[in-house]
Design a protein around this motif. Sequence first.
Motif, PDB file in Angstrom:
ATOM      1  N   ARG A  74      -4.504  -3.836   2.601  1.00 61.84           N
ATOM      2  CA  ARG A  74      -3.994  -5.206   2.647  1.00 61.84           C
ATOM      3  C   ARG A  74      -2.776  -5.358   1.743  1.00 61.84           C
ATOM      4  NH1 ARG A  74      -7.080 -10.593   0.452  1.00 61.84           N
ATOM      5  NH2 ARG A  74      -5.267 -11.915   0.601  1.00 61.84           N
ATOM      6  N   HIS A  75      -2.867  -4.845   0.539  1.00 61.86           N
ATOM      7  CA  HIS A  75      -1.753  -4.955  -0.413  1.00 61.86           C
ATOM      8  C   HIS A  75      -0.501  -4.250   0.124  1.00 61.86           C
ATOM      9  CE1 HIS A  75       0.264  -5.419  -4.227  1.00 61.86           C
ATOM     10  NE2 HIS A  75       0.538  -4.125  -4.206  1.00 61.86           N
TER      11      HIS A  75
ATOM     12  N   GLU B 156       1.053  -6.241   2.995  1.00 68.61           N
ATOM     13  CA  GLU B 156       1.750  -7.428   2.493  1.00 68.61           C
ATOM     14  C   GLU B 156       3.074  -7.051   1.840  1.00 68.61           C
ATOM     15  OE1 GLU B 156      -1.101  -9.398   0.002  1.00 68.61           O
ATOM     16  OE2 GLU B 156      -2.112 -10.311   1.716  1.00 68.61           O
ATOM     17  N   LYS B 157       3.084  -6.006   1.026  1.00 67.83           N
ATOM     18  CA  LYS B 157       4.317  -5.568   0.367  1.00 67.83           C
ATOM     19  C   LYS B 157       5.358  -5.099   1.370  1.00 67.83           C
ATOM     20  CE  LYS B 157       3.714  -6.180  -3.978  1.00 67.83           C
ATOM     21  NZ  LYS B 157       4.558  -7.115  -4.693  1.00 67.83           N
TER      22      LYS B 157
ATOM     23  N   GLY C 196       5.708  -6.315   4.279  1.00 63.74           N
ATOM     24  CA  GLY C 196       6.072  -7.422   5.152  1.00 63.74           C
ATOM     25  C   GLY C 196       5.507  -7.279   6.555  1.00 63.74           C
TER      26      GLY C 196
ATOM     27  N   SER D 216       2.807  -8.121   9.251  1.00 60.56           N
ATOM     28  CA  SER D 216       1.756  -9.105   9.471  1.00 60.56           C
ATOM     29  C   SER D 216       0.477  -8.386   9.858  1.00 60.56           C
ATOM     30  CB  SER D 216       2.165 -10.100  10.559  1.00 60.56           C
ATOM     31  OG  SER D 216       2.336  -9.430  11.774  1.00 60.56           O
ATOM     32  N   TRP D 217      -0.627  -8.950   9.460  1.00 65.34           N
ATOM     33  CA  TRP D 217      -1.902  -8.316   9.723  1.00 65.34           C
ATOM     34  C   TRP D 217      -2.964  -9.366   9.946  1.00 65.34           C
ATOM     35  CZ3 TRP D 217      -5.809  -9.235   6.141  1.00 65.34           C
ATOM     36  CH2 TRP D 217      -5.391  -9.835   4.948  1.00 65.34           C
TER      37      TRP D 217
END
Length: 82
Positions: free
Chosen positions: A48-49, A52-53, A55, A57-58
Motif C-alpha cells: 500500500r505504501h 501510494e508513493k 501515485g 491508484s489502488w
Amino acid sequence: RRERVAECRQCSWRNFCQGGCLAFMGHLSGSFDKNDEFCELRRNMYRRHALEKAGISWNPNDLLGQNQEEHTGNAIAATQPK
C-alpha cells in the motif's frame, strides 16, 4: 534470515522486512527460522505504501485478490532508484 525462512525466500518484500522480528520469533517459538504472525499485515502495508508513493491508484480489495502480483511488481519497481 530472509533467505533461511522458507516463506520469505519467495516474497517480493523480503528486503523490506528481513523476515520479521528475530527476537519476537525466538522468544515465541524458540526458532529463528520461522516468520511471525504479522507477515501478511506487513506485506499489505508495504504494498500500500509503495503504491501510494508511486501515485498508483489502488483498491484495497486488489491487494488481497488476483491483481496482487501486478500491483506488487509496479510498487517494487517504483521504489527502485532511477
